[in-house]
Design a protein around this motif. Structure first.
Motif, short mmCIF file in Angstrom:
data_model
loop_
_atom_site.label_atom_id
_atom_site.label_comp_id
_atom_site.label_asym_id
_atom_site.label_seq_id
_atom_site.Cartn_x
_atom_site.Cartn_y
_atom_site.Cartn_z
N LEU A 52 0.72 -1.36 0.19
CA LEU A 52 0.08 -0.09 -0.04
C LEU A 52 1.03 1.30 0.06
N LEU A 53 1.99 1.38 0.95
CA LEU A 53 2.54 2.59 1.01
C LEU A 53 3.81 2.69 0.06
N GLU A 54 4.51 1.54 -0.45
CA GLU A 54 5.65 1.93 -1.08
C GLU A 54 5.41 2.46 -2.51
N PRO A 55 4.38 1.86 -3.01
CA PRO A 55 4.10 2.71 -4.36
C PRO A 55 3.64 4.12 -4.29
N ARG A 56 3.20 4.45 -2.99
CA ARG A 56 2.83 6.04 -2.92
C ARG A 56 4.24 6.98 -2.36
N LEU A 57 5.01 6.21 -1.78
CA LEU A 57 5.96 7.12 -1.15
C LEU A 57 7.30 6.75 -1.87
N GLY A 58 7.53 5.61 -2.51
CA GLY A 58 8.85 5.39 -3.44
C GLY A 58 9.49 4.68 -2.43
N ARG A 59 10.57 3.69 -3.01
CA ARG A 59 11.12 2.78 -2.36
C ARG A 59 12.17 3.28 -1.38
N LEU A 60 12.77 4.25 -1.78
CA LEU A 60 13.81 5.10 -0.74
C LEU A 60 13.03 5.64 0.56
N ARG A 61 11.98 6.31 0.29
CA ARG A 61 11.13 6.82 1.53
C ARG A 61 10.65 5.84 2.33
N MET A 152 4.61 13.28 3.42
CA MET A 152 3.39 13.63 3.00
C MET A 152 2.82 15.15 3.08
N LEU A 153 3.08 15.66 4.21
CA LEU A 153 2.50 17.08 4.20
C LEU A 153 3.04 18.21 3.52
N ILE A 154 4.26 17.89 2.73
CA ILE A 154 4.91 18.88 1.79
C ILE A 154 3.95 18.65 0.41
N ASN A 158 5.04 22.07 -4.67
CA ASN A 158 6.27 22.57 -4.19
C ASN A 158 7.37 22.23 -5.08
N PRO A 159 8.03 22.80 -5.68
CA PRO A 159 9.10 22.55 -6.82
C PRO A 159 10.40 21.94 -5.77
N GLN A 160 10.50 22.21 -4.79
CA GLN A 160 11.63 21.62 -3.59
C GLN A 160 10.99 20.48 -2.72
N ARG A 161 10.02 19.87 -3.17
CA ARG A 161 9.21 18.74 -2.45
C ARG A 161 10.34 17.80 -2.12
N SER A 162 10.92 17.24 -3.08
CA SER A 162 11.77 16.11 -2.63
C SER A 162 13.09 16.18 -1.69
N LYS A 163 13.51 17.38 -2.03
CA LYS A 163 14.59 17.99 -1.00
C LYS A 163 14.05 18.43 0.43
N ILE A 164 12.86 19.01 0.50
CA ILE A 164 12.30 19.19 1.75
C ILE A 164 12.22 18.08 2.61
N GLN A 165 11.39 16.91 1.74
CA GLN A 165 11.12 15.50 2.40
C GLN A 165 12.51 14.89 2.91
N LEU A 166 13.50 14.91 2.29
CA LEU A 166 14.46 14.22 2.38
C LEU A 166 15.23 14.99 3.72
#
Length: 192
Positions: A52-61, A152-154, A158-166
């Motif tokens: 359920l989660l991995e496809p939504r979040l991606g493998r790394l997250r 998920m709350l980013i 937001n163009p910096q979404r991935s950077k902010i998440q990590l």
């Protein structure tokens, strides 16, 4: 079962975690040999929430979320259990995945209602059935919901979404490692 005594080397015991720190994570990747059904249920839960989660979040997250939840489970044991308590199993990590699902599916009210019933049953079972570490469940659940929030709350816009998440996951990891270190130091038995 295959290598006698091996499981004993993976168990988390707060009093010795400072001397054998791998137990903080290895305990989440092993299980008591006393209940094959419990192992199957935990692995089935990891499978369900993983698919359920991995496809939504991606493998790394997803991997990061799982490891933070496992560490959160160990941190819960370190902070809330007697120092001689032996804990083993994926339940803390699974609790983190379960609560992370609440964050990921926060817009789906029907799914959340059904999950709330399962959550209530698990909370009751954690206090009623012996041998279940409510401390690991609580620690893993808190870590999972915070980690999922970092992801998920980013807003997608937001163009910096991935950077902010990590960056948020990195900051959460650092904070949890510091808390774990402090908990380990407070629980360790002096060997001298």
């Amino acid at each position: 079962w295959i290598i006698p005594g091996f499981t004993r080397e993976l168990v988390l015991i707060p009093a010795i975690a400072a001397y054998e720190p791998w137990r903080l994570i290895s305990s989440a990747f092993a299980h008591s040999t006393g209940s094959f059904l419990h192992i199957l249920m935990n692995m089935y839960g990891v499978y369900i929430f993983g698919t359920l989660l991995e496809p939504r979040l991606g493998r790394l997250r997803f991997t990061w979320l799982y490891l933070l939840s496992a560490l959160g489970g160990s941190l819960g044991v370190m902070l809330l259990s007697p120092v001689t308590t032996a804990t083993l199993g994926a339940s803390g990590a699974l609790a983190g995945l379960f609560l992370a699902t609440f964050v990921v599916l926060r817009g789906n009210k029907q799914a959340l209602r059904q999950m709330a019933i399962i959550l209530a049953l698990n909370v009751v079972l954690g206090f009623v059935v012996s041998g279940i570490s409510w401390q690991a469940h609580l620690g893993g659940a808190v870590a999972g919901i915070v980690a999922a929030s970092c992801i998920m709350l980013i807003p997608r816009s937001n163009p910096q979404r991935s950077k902010i998440q990590l960056s948020l996951l990195g900051a959460l990891s650092a904070a949890m490692l510091i808390l774990t270190y402090l908990a380990v130091e407070a629980a360790k038995w002096p060997l001298a």
